[in-house]
Motif scaffolding. Sequence first.
Motif, PDB file in Angstrom:
ATOM      1  N   ASP A  68      -2.473  -5.909   1.040  1.00  0.00           N
ATOM      2  CA  ASP A  68      -1.735  -5.243  -0.044  1.00  0.00           C
ATOM      3  C   ASP A  68      -2.848  -4.871  -1.132  1.00  0.00           C
ATOM      4  O   ASP A  68      -2.900  -5.107  -2.412  1.00  0.00           O
ATOM      5  N   THR A  69      -3.394  -3.821  -0.596  1.00  0.00           N
ATOM      6  CA  THR A  69      -4.550  -3.146  -1.218  1.00  0.00           C
ATOM      7  C   THR A  69      -4.040  -1.556  -1.057  1.00  0.00           C
ATOM      8  O   THR A  69      -3.654  -1.132  -0.149  1.00  0.00           O
ATOM      9  N   VAL A  70      -4.423  -0.636  -1.821  1.00  0.00           N
ATOM     10  CA  VAL A  70      -4.716   0.817  -1.629  1.00  0.00           C
ATOM     11  C   VAL A  70      -6.014   1.315  -1.950  1.00  0.00           C
ATOM     12  O   VAL A  70      -6.678   0.805  -2.479  1.00  0.00           O
ATOM     13  N   ALA A  71      -6.220   2.399  -1.298  1.00  0.00           N
ATOM     14  CA  ALA A  71      -7.508   2.948  -1.151  1.00  0.00           C
ATOM     15  C   ALA A  71      -7.111   4.387  -1.804  1.00  0.00           C
ATOM     16  O   ALA A  71      -6.456   5.191  -1.471  1.00  0.00           O
ATOM     17  N   LEU A  72      -7.796   4.816  -3.084  1.00  0.00           N
ATOM     18  CA  LEU A  72      -7.684   5.734  -3.727  1.00  0.00           C
ATOM     19  C   LEU A  72      -9.153   6.542  -3.794  1.00  0.00           C
ATOM     20  O   LEU A  72     -10.185   5.901  -3.803  1.00  0.00           O
ATOM     21  N   ASP A 163     -18.369  14.980  -2.892  1.00  0.00           N
ATOM     22  CA  ASP A 163     -18.924  13.765  -3.365  1.00  0.00           C
ATOM     23  C   ASP A 163     -17.795  13.118  -3.706  1.00  0.00           C
ATOM     24  O   ASP A 163     -17.284  13.117  -4.926  1.00  0.00           O
ATOM     25  N   ILE A 164     -17.150  12.034  -2.760  1.00  0.00           N
ATOM     26  CA  ILE A 164     -15.913  11.435  -2.936  1.00  0.00           C
ATOM     27  C   ILE A 164     -16.439   9.869  -2.909  1.00  0.00           C
ATOM     28  O   ILE A 164     -16.466   9.509  -1.946  1.00  0.00           O
ATOM     29  N   LYS A 165     -15.870   9.394  -3.862  1.00  0.00           N
ATOM     30  CA  LYS A 165     -16.017   7.674  -3.858  1.00  0.00           C
ATOM     31  C   LYS A 165     -14.797   7.215  -3.622  1.00  0.00           C
ATOM     32  O   LYS A 165     -13.694   7.515  -4.346  1.00  0.00           O
ATOM     33  N   VAL A 166     -14.624   6.144  -2.648  1.00  0.00           N
ATOM     34  CA  VAL A 166     -13.377   5.396  -2.312  1.00  0.00           C
ATOM     35  C   VAL A 166     -13.279   4.091  -3.191  1.00  0.00           C
ATOM     36  O   VAL A 166     -14.251   3.451  -2.933  1.00  0.00           O
ATOM     37  N   HIS A 167     -12.187   3.764  -3.782  1.00  0.00           N
ATOM     38  CA  HIS A 167     -12.036   2.673  -4.490  1.00  0.00           C
ATOM     39  C   HIS A 167     -10.789   1.830  -3.684  1.00  0.00           C
ATOM     40  O   HIS A 167      -9.734   2.474  -3.561  1.00  0.00           O
ATOM     41  N   VAL A 168     -10.848   0.567  -3.248  1.00  0.00           N
ATOM     42  CA  VAL A 168      -9.774  -0.268  -2.686  1.00  0.00           C
ATOM     43  C   VAL A 168      -9.395  -1.237  -3.765  1.00  0.00           C
ATOM     44  O   VAL A 168     -10.330  -2.023  -4.291  1.00  0.00           O
ATOM     45  N   ILE A 169      -7.926  -1.059  -4.121  1.00  0.00           N
ATOM     46  CA  ILE A 169      -7.581  -1.448  -5.549  1.00  0.00           C
ATOM     47  C   ILE A 169      -6.426  -2.646  -5.098  1.00  0.00           C
ATOM     48  O   ILE A 169      -5.472  -2.213  -4.362  1.00  0.00           O
ATOM     49  N   PRO A 170      -6.389  -3.712  -5.648  1.00  0.00           N
ATOM     50  CA  PRO A 170      -5.167  -4.542  -5.155  1.00  0.00           C
ATOM     51  C   PRO A 170      -3.733  -3.851  -5.892  1.00  0.00           C
ATOM     52  O   PRO A 170      -3.704  -3.438  -6.888  1.00  0.00           O
ATOM     53  N   VAL A 171      -2.804  -3.897  -5.154  1.00  0.00           N
ATOM     54  CA  VAL A 171      -1.532  -2.934  -5.460  1.00  0.00           C
ATOM     55  C   VAL A 171      -1.081  -3.914  -6.869  1.00  0.00           C
ATOM     56  O   VAL A 171      -0.714  -2.834  -7.874  1.00  0.00           O
ATOM     57  N   SER A 172      -1.371  -5.165  -6.881  1.00  0.00           N
ATOM     58  CA  SER A 172      -0.683  -5.577  -8.471  1.00  0.00           C
ATOM     59  C   SER A 172      -1.546  -4.932  -9.613  1.00  0.00           C
ATOM     60  O   SER A 172      -0.962  -4.698 -10.553  1.00  0.00           O
ATOM     61  N   GLU A 173      -2.847  -4.780  -9.261  1.00  0.00           N
ATOM     62  CA  GLU A 173      -3.473  -4.111 -10.499  1.00  0.00           C
ATOM     63  C   GLU A 173      -3.012  -2.553 -10.711  1.00  0.00           C
ATOM     64  O   GLU A 173      -2.948  -2.188 -11.946  1.00  0.00           O
ATOM     65  N   VAL A 174      -2.937  -2.056  -9.641  1.00  0.00           N
ATOM     66  CA  VAL A 174      -2.338  -0.517  -9.814  1.00  0.00           C
ATOM     67  C   VAL A 174      -1.039  -0.793 -10.568  1.00  0.00           C
ATOM     68  O   VAL A 174      -1.050   0.320 -11.348  1.00  0.00           O
ATOM     69  N   PHE A 175      -0.205  -1.537 -10.176  1.00  0.00           N
ATOM     70  CA  PHE A 175       1.403  -1.237 -10.682  1.00  0.00           C
ATOM     71  C   PHE A 175       0.996  -1.620 -12.193  1.00  0.00           C
ATOM     72  O   PHE A 175       1.695  -1.167 -12.945  1.00  0.00           O
ATOM     73  N   GLN A 196       5.877   1.535  -5.364  1.00  0.00           N
ATOM     74  CA  GLN A 196       6.787   0.449  -5.748  1.00  0.00           C
ATOM     75  C   GLN A 196       8.166   0.286  -5.290  1.00  0.00           C
ATOM     76  O   GLN A 196       8.767  -0.804  -5.196  1.00  0.00           O
ATOM     77  N   LEU A 197       8.838   1.356  -4.916  1.00  0.00           N
ATOM     78  CA  LEU A 197      10.159   1.218  -4.503  1.00  0.00           C
ATOM     79  C   LEU A 197      10.307   0.890  -2.750  1.00  0.00           C
ATOM     80  O   LEU A 197      11.306   0.038  -2.771  1.00  0.00           O
ATOM     81  N   ASN A 198       9.172   0.812  -2.161  1.00  0.00           N
ATOM     82  CA  ASN A 198       9.010   0.669  -1.001  1.00  0.00           C
ATOM     83  C   ASN A 198       8.371  -0.657  -0.621  1.00  0.00           C
ATOM     84  O   ASN A 198       7.865  -0.949   0.628  1.00  0.00           O
ATOM     85  N   HIS A 199       7.715  -1.317  -1.450  1.00  0.00           N
ATOM     86  CA  HIS A 199       6.661  -2.220  -1.298  1.00  0.00           C
ATOM     87  C   HIS A 199       7.006  -3.541  -0.642  1.00  0.00           C
ATOM     88  O   HIS A 199       6.371  -3.819   0.306  1.00  0.00           O
ATOM     89  N   SER A 200       8.299  -3.936  -0.885  1.00  0.00           N
ATOM     90  CA  SER A 200       8.794  -5.039  -0.130  1.00  0.00           C
ATOM     91  C   SER A 200       8.947  -4.765   1.290  1.00  0.00           C
ATOM     92  O   SER A 200       8.849  -5.463   2.369  1.00  0.00           O
ATOM     93  N   ARG A 201       9.615  -3.595   1.603  1.00  0.00           N
ATOM     94  CA  ARG A 201       9.832  -3.135   3.121  1.00  0.00           C
ATOM     95  C   ARG A 201       8.453  -3.053   3.755  1.00  0.00           C
ATOM     96  O   ARG A 201       8.463  -3.500   4.974  1.00  0.00           O
ATOM     97  N   LEU A 202       7.540  -2.343   2.921  1.00  0.00           N
ATOM     98  CA  LEU A 202       6.400  -2.052   3.817  1.00  0.00           C
ATOM     99  C   LEU A 202       5.550  -3.351   3.930  1.00  0.00           C
ATOM    100  O   LEU A 202       4.794  -3.566   4.937  1.00  0.00           O
ATOM    101  N   ARG A 203       5.517  -4.373   3.014  1.00  0.00           N
ATOM    102  CA  ARG A 203       5.090  -5.763   3.296  1.00  0.00           C
ATOM    103  C   ARG A 203       5.402  -6.426   4.477  1.00  0.00           C
ATOM    104  O   ARG A 203       4.956  -7.140   5.134  1.00  0.00           O
ATOM    105  N   GLY A 204       6.599  -6.195   4.626  1.00  0.00           N
ATOM    106  CA  GLY A 204       7.521  -6.886   5.963  1.00  0.00           C
ATOM    107  C   GLY A 204       7.010  -6.296   7.246  1.00  0.00           C
ATOM    108  O   GLY A 204       7.594  -6.845   8.195  1.00  0.00           O
ATOM    109  N   SER A 205       6.646  -5.041   7.084  1.00  0.00           N
ATOM    110  CA  SER A 205       6.503  -4.149   8.331  1.00  0.00           C
ATOM    111  C   SER A 205       5.068  -4.296   8.706  1.00  0.00           C
ATOM    112  O   SER A 205       4.403  -3.623   9.548  1.00  0.00           O
ATOM    113  N   GLN A 206       4.343  -5.157   8.097  1.00  0.00           N
ATOM    114  CA  GLN A 206       2.757  -5.183   8.052  1.00  0.00           C
ATOM    115  C   GLN A 206       2.231  -5.362   9.709  1.00  0.00           C
ATOM    116  O   GLN A 206       1.031  -4.908  10.168  1.00  0.00           O
ATOM    117  N   THR A 207       3.272  -6.014  10.478  1.00  0.00           N
ATOM    118  CA  THR A 207       2.651  -6.289  11.901  1.00  0.00           C
ATOM    119  C   THR A 207       3.023  -5.230  12.838  1.00  0.00           C
ATOM    120  O   THR A 207       3.041  -5.270  13.980  1.00  0.00           O
TER     121      THR A 207
END
Length: 208
Positions: A68-72, A163-175, A196-207
């Motif tokens: 449940d993280t995003v990379a920005l 020169d691109i820095k990657v941040h991995v951030i918990p989705v809860s913090e992003v929201f 946000q709109l598709n969060h529950s569906r995507l979490r359910g498809s993690q496998t």
Amino acid sequence: MPDWKKPLFDRDDVEITRRLTLYKDFFRVDKISLKHRMFEGGWTEDISRELFLRGPAVGVLLYDPERDTVALVEQFRAGALTGPGSPWCLEVVAGMIEDNETPEAVALRESVEEAGVEPYRLEYIARYLPSPGGSDEVMHILCGLADLENAGGVHGLDEENEDIKVHVIPVSEVFDNLYSGRFNNASVLLCLQWLQLNHSRLRGSQTC
């Protein structure tokens, strides 16, 4: 059918009478003269416009449904020099579409180049025009499901001065901070709102 669902006019209702290239380097600017049909009948007089020619591009939000993280990505943007805050912007991975490329192919390529991550699945989100009043740019945005456990660091192509820095951030913090001003460009906001709109569906498809 309500009249807003389908445009009354199309490209055949515009006549370009003159085109002059004013500048051409990394980007291109043309000056065009045109006229177009009017809603109440007839045609406009000649209208002069400068057009910033940028072409089609792709943005991809990297999301790990298991963790449940995003990379920005964070990088310097010259266009943000005169705006409020820092000219280093948090963004989704992005790149231009070359000839005969699909948005999906660009999303995969740029994810590796800019973030060192290879999505295992892509979902197409939307196509939009960032600034149709003065630019021909078309933006395709996608979500890339990926394993972000080892994501991070600095990436980019030396030959493109990236020169691109990657941040991995918990989705809860992003929201929680979505409208704090840190996310200040259209692509990242649209992608995160879609998440946000598709969060529950995507979490359910993690496998999947």
